[in-house]
Structure formats: C-alpha cells, structure tokens
Design an enzyme around this catalytic site. Structure first.
Site, mmCIF file in Angstrom:
data_model
loop_
_atom_site.group_PDB
_atom_site.id
_atom_site.type_symbol
_atom_site.label_atom_id
_atom_site.label_comp_id
_atom_site.label_asym_id
_atom_site.label_seq_id
_atom_site.Cartn_x
_atom_site.Cartn_y
_atom_site.Cartn_z
ATOM 1 C CD GLU A 226 -3.162 -1.040 2.036
ATOM 2 O OE1 GLU A 226 -3.781 -1.979 1.663
ATOM 3 O OE2 GLU A 226 -3.269 -0.155 2.702
ATOM 4 C CB CYS A 261 -1.930 7.046 1.384
ATOM 5 S SG CYS A 261 -3.067 6.235 2.195
HETATM 6 P P1 NAD Z 1 8.499 4.689 4.185
HETATM 7 O O1 NAD Z 1 8.532 3.875 2.883
HETATM 8 O O2 NAD Z 1 9.620 5.848 4.319
HETATM 9 O O3 NAD Z 1 8.755 3.786 5.456
HETATM 10 C C1 NAD Z 1 7.872 2.975 5.685
HETATM 11 C C2 NAD Z 1 8.160 1.727 6.578
HETATM 12 O O4 NAD Z 1 9.281 0.939 5.971
HETATM 13 C C3 NAD Z 1 8.934 2.235 7.821
HETATM 14 O O5 NAD Z 1 8.560 1.569 8.978
HETATM 15 C C4 NAD Z 1 10.309 2.212 7.681
HETATM 16 O O6 NAD Z 1 11.033 2.048 8.856
HETATM 17 C C5 NAD Z 1 10.446 0.919 6.751
HETATM 18 N N1 NAD Z 1 11.722 0.750 5.884
HETATM 19 C C6 NAD Z 1 12.167 1.786 5.327
HETATM 20 N N2 NAD Z 1 13.431 1.449 4.562
HETATM 21 C C7 NAD Z 1 13.177 0.115 4.709
HETATM 22 C C8 NAD Z 1 14.070 -0.761 4.038
HETATM 23 N N3 NAD Z 1 14.922 -0.675 3.118
HETATM 24 N N4 NAD Z 1 13.577 -2.215 4.285
HETATM 25 C C9 NAD Z 1 12.620 -2.526 4.803
HETATM 26 N N5 NAD Z 1 11.997 -1.825 5.712
HETATM 27 C C10 NAD Z 1 12.122 -0.347 5.576
HETATM 28 O O7 NAD Z 1 7.085 5.431 4.272
HETATM 29 P P2 NAD Z 1 6.608 6.484 5.434
HETATM 30 O O8 NAD Z 1 7.367 7.605 5.405
HETATM 31 O O9 NAD Z 1 6.795 5.905 6.615
HETATM 32 O O10 NAD Z 1 5.245 6.491 4.974
HETATM 33 C C11 NAD Z 1 4.738 7.448 3.890
HETATM 34 C C12 NAD Z 1 4.464 6.754 2.639
HETATM 35 O O11 NAD Z 1 3.515 5.914 2.828
HETATM 36 C C13 NAD Z 1 3.585 7.888 1.932
HETATM 37 O O12 NAD Z 1 4.182 7.547 0.327
HETATM 38 C C14 NAD Z 1 2.283 7.321 1.798
HETATM 39 O O13 NAD Z 1 1.588 7.854 0.589
HETATM 40 C C15 NAD Z 1 2.309 6.103 2.134
HETATM 41 N N6 NAD Z 1 1.048 5.611 2.696
HETATM 42 C C16 NAD Z 1 0.210 4.825 1.929
HETATM 43 C C17 NAD Z 1 -0.862 4.221 2.304
HETATM 44 C C18 NAD Z 1 -1.848 3.479 1.788
HETATM 45 O O14 NAD Z 1 -2.720 3.128 2.239
HETATM 46 N N7 NAD Z 1 -1.543 3.388 0.281
HETATM 47 C C19 NAD Z 1 -1.190 4.475 3.688
HETATM 48 C C20 NAD Z 1 -0.389 5.345 4.454
HETATM 49 C C21 NAD Z 1 0.958 5.711 3.860
#
Ligand code: NAD
Length: 455
Positions: A226, A261
């Site tokens: 997501e 999102c």
């Molecule tokens: P992010 O991708 O920076 O981090 C998400 C998670 O991934 C965190 O827990 C982080 O620690 C982990 N992570 C980071 N790098 C990683 C790696 N290399 N390997 C494994 N895990 C890793 O995203 P964010 O800043 O936490 O969230 C914001 C984003 O999420 C926005 O793009 C938003 O649109 C999206 N989002 C989507 C939905 C949806 O339902 N489609 C809902 C909420 C947020």
C-alpha cells in the site's frame, strides 16, 4: 533510536533497536504460539479483538496524546483516528465469520467440495507513521482474526504508538507471543526481509515498497504493498455551491497536514468557475488555525519528518520558476519543530514536480482546464493510481469521467476518505493487493480446495 517530538524537538524516549538476534528470538516465540492460536475458534479470537477495541476507547485520551507527541498531529485528529480505527475493527468483527468460514461449493452425497481459508502463519507488517492506527488495523486485525501471528514493525516515527498497541492487545487477552513489535528504522526493516516469514504486508513509500517487493520475491510468499499517491481532483462547472465544495476539497488536501496517502495532491478546475473556486479555497485555508498540535482548535500541527520541509521548499521553488503563482504560504516557519505554512499554488501545470511527485505536506497546486476530456487526460498523467475525485452536480457526468481514470478508488462529491467495506487498493506505483472489505479479510489466508468423494 531517539523518539523526537516533531512539534518541540524534545526527545521523548530513547529505545533500543532490535537486532537480527532479538528478531530471531521473536520469530521463535511467534512460531511456537501461532498454531495454537489458529486452532482456537474464530469466536474466541473475535472476543479478544472486541476487547482490544474497547480498550482503545477507554484509553483514547492517553493514546491520542502519545500519537500527537510523536507525529505532530493535532490532538483532535489523533482522537478521530482512534475512533476511525474502532469503526473499521467493528466492520471486521461483523464480517469475519461470513468471509473466513468454509464455503461449500458442492454438497451432495456423492461429492462434496469446499474452500477453507487457512492462516498464512507469521505475517510481517512493516508500517507507516501517518495513520499508525488506521493502516495498522487494516493489517494486524484481519491477520489475527484469521489465525496468524504478527511481527509488527511500526515506523520509527510511530513506535510509541506501536508499543501501546502491543500492550493493549495483551491486556485484551492476546498471548504476548502472537503480536510482537520490532523496534527500529530501515535496518530493522531490512533484517525482517531476510527472515523466513510467511507474508509481507507493507504500507509506505513507492521507493521502499519496490525495494521490499524485489527483496522478498524469491520467497514466493504473499507480498502486498500500500504505497503513495498523487491523487487528482476535478471540479466541474456544474457544481451548485462553490464555497462549500472549495471548503470540502481544501480539507481533502490539508487534513493531517496533507500527510495522507489519499490526500488530494492536485486540483483541476473548469475554467468557468476557476476564479471563484480558487478565491473560496484560499479563504477556507486561511481560516484554519496553525499552532502546537496539543492546543485545542488547531488544524495545522507540525509535520512529522523534518526532511519533508526541504521537499516542499524544492517543489515550491521549481513551480514558481516555471510560472506558478503563489497564493498563500510558501515557506517553513522559523520556530522550534517542523512547521510549514499551508501553501497554495495556482497557474501550475503537469510538468511541475508539485503536480507529479508526492508532496506529503500542506501544499497544493490548482490548475485551470477547459473540458472534462482535458481533466481526464491530466488526471491520468501520473505514475500513481490510488484515488481520484470528481465534484459535479451530475452523478452520470462524474461516473463517466471516473470510469476513464486508472485508480483504485473513485470519489463523487467526496475525497480523502476510506471505508471498511470497500477494498483499499492502489494501482501502478500506488501498489497492489487490497486491505479492508472481504478481500482484506481474506488477504491473510491461503485457500485450500477440498474435493471429497464418498467411496
Ligand atoms: P517509508 O517507505 O519511508 O517507510 C515505511 C516503513 O518502511 C517504515 O516502517 C520504515 O522504517 C520501513 N523501511 C524503510 N526502509 C526500509 C527498507 N530498506 N527495508 C525494509 N523496511 C524499510 O514510508 P513512510 O514515510 O513511513 O510513509 C509515508 C508513505 O506511505 C507515503 O508515500 C504514503 O503515501 C504512504 N502510505 C500509503 C498508504 C496506503 O494505504 N496506500 C497509507 C499510508 C501511507
């Protein structure tokens, strides 16, 4: 890991990151306990989840305070989020039996055929910070209801909330070896990808989602993503109340400081009503209070991640250099914490970053269009495909437009909303697989097809 209050810069807690060894210990605990959980009745599992939901209600003020302290979200929006999560849990409880029970396809004396829904096993949930209760509940509640154990990695920006969730689940009666929090950021997430988990459910950015998908591909286990969006909204010329539509759509763009999102990220307005709409939009946004998220009545709190301020500055700089007009805001606020002025840019076009790259902040671009056809073309001009909205006096006209837009959700006269009974699913760079709805209840199961003949 330091947990920082994004509104004050104060250190809230210092936590120890999990290591490969501590994660392996967690895995072993989950592995031993999960089969026993899967063997309990669905009714028993539902009872525990219902108690968890009740505990969210009992402790809402304390939980909202914690959420606000680590994300900068205004207190009222934190309360709204927890209440919203409870509504989703209720839908899942009301529908779990219907969608997780065995389904009989043929049931004659000679031949019996049915589908059963078995848990995946140990599910890994790597989550985001912007709505930790909502996006968390979408995954771990149906996963637990279906008989899985969950290794939950909250975002490093929402870990205190993750720990509260863990503790309330245990208080609700869940065995502490069925839902475990992995603490840390990128490195902890990376370590989870090397483990033998039975499914990966990720909420976060496209960049991380793509990386995870590639990393876990060889495991041949379910992977659901997501991801982000660049969600468009079109205001047609036949709306009845321009001021009301401007206020509602501004809320769709700026709620939670634009860090949703499905936040409205680009607005296209029919030329016949463009000037009036833009004026009303600016008036609405100006009327909302910015301040410390702990003050009641504040609409704009702090942004969660300090790095995002630079992203917003870059988008504004580039848009203005290419001819956009700044109608409101435009810069960070010189104050302790991550505060940014709500920003409205007009006369933008789709070549600008502000209309192409996820902003995830209090900034919006508004563009004039001269027809529905032009709006459709511009709405589809994106790498993302999460949601799209049309405001129009005619349902038929809106449906005609939305049916041509490649997005997982279509909104008519509403936006920036999620409902438990419908699949929440992205397309293109917004990801794949669905949470919520019957699909989301079954996403944490594997089907078994039973073909049974009497001798
Ligand atoms: P992010 O991708 O920076 O981090 C998400 C998670 O991934 C965190 O827990 C982080 O620690 C982990 N992570 C980071 N790098 C990683 C790696 N290399 N390997 C494994 N895990 C890793 O995203 P964010 O800043 O936490 O969230 C914001 C984003 O999420 C926005 O793009 C938003 O649109 C999206 N989002 C989507 C939905 C949806 O339902 N489609 C809902 C909420 C947020």
């Amino acid at each position: 890991m330091k947990v920082i209050n994004p509104a004050t810069g104060a250190t809230l807690r210092i936590l120890r990151d999990d290591t490969r060894d501590t994660l392996q210990d967690m895995y072993m605990r989950l592995k031993v306990t999960q089969p026993k959980w899967a063997a309990t009745s669905l009714a028993e599992r539902m009872k525990i989840i219902a108690r968890f939901s009740q505990l969210l209600q009992t402790h809402i003020e304390r939980l909202a305070g914690i959420l606000t302290s680590e994300t900068g979200k205004p207190l009222q929006q934190s309360r709204n989020e927890i209440n919203g999560a409870r509504t989703r849990i209720q839908w899942m409880l009301d529908n779990a039996e219907k969608f997780l029970a065995d389904e009989w396809v043929t049931n004659s004396d000679a031949l019996k055929e049915k589908i059963s829904y078995e848990p995946l096993g140990i599910v890994c949930n790597i989550s985001a910070w912007n709505y930790p209760y909502l996006v968390g509940v979408n995954v771990f509640i149906p996963a637990l209801l279906a008989g899985n154990a969950v290794l939950y990695k909250p975002s490093e920006y929402a870990t205190l909330t993750g720990m509260e969730i863990e503790s309330l689940l245990v208080q609700a009666g869940l065995d502490p070896n069925l839902f475990v929090v992995a603490t840390g950021g990128k490195e902890t997430g990376e370590a989870l990808l090397t483990m033998k988990l039975d499914g990966y459910f990720f909420t976060g950015s496209y960049k991380t989602g793509k990386y995870i998908y590639e990393k876990v591909a060889g495991k041949m286990v379910p992977c659901q993503l997501e991801l982000g969006g660049k969600d468009p909204l079109y205001v047609a010329d036949d709306i009845n109340d321009i001021a009301a539509v401007a206020a509602a759509t501004a809320d769709g763009a700026f709620y939670n400081n634009g860090q949703s999102c499905c936040a409205v990220e680009r607005i296209y307005v029919h030329e016949k009503i463009y000037d009036e709409y833009v004026n009303a939009f600016v008036t609405s946004v100006r009327s909302w209070k910015l301040g410390l998220p702990t003050e009641e009545g504040v609409y704009f709190g702090a942004l969660t991640r300090p790095d995002q301020l630079k992203v917003l500055e870059d988008q504004i700089l580039e848009a203005r250099a290419k001819g956009a007009t700044l109608l409101l805001g435009g810069k960070r606020i010189e104050h302790e914490g991550n505060f940014f002025e709500p920003t409205i840019l007009a006369d933008v076009d789709n070549k600008m970053k502000v209309m192409q790259e996820e902003s995830f902040g209090p900034i919006i671009g508004i563009m004039k269009v001269n027809s529905d056809a032009e709006a459709v073309e511009l709405m589809n001009d994106t790498d993302y495909g999460l949601t799209a909205a049309v405001y129009s006096g005619s349902q038929e006209r809106a449906a005609q437009i939305l049916s041509q837009v490649n997005s997982g959700t279509g909104y008519w006269n509403c936006c920036d909303r999620v409902t438990a009974g419908l699949p929440w699913a992205g397309r293109k760079h917004s990801g794949f697989g669905a949470t919520l709805s019957h699909q989301g209840l079954r996403a944490f199961t594997k089907t078994k097809s039973w073909q049974m003949k009497s001798e």
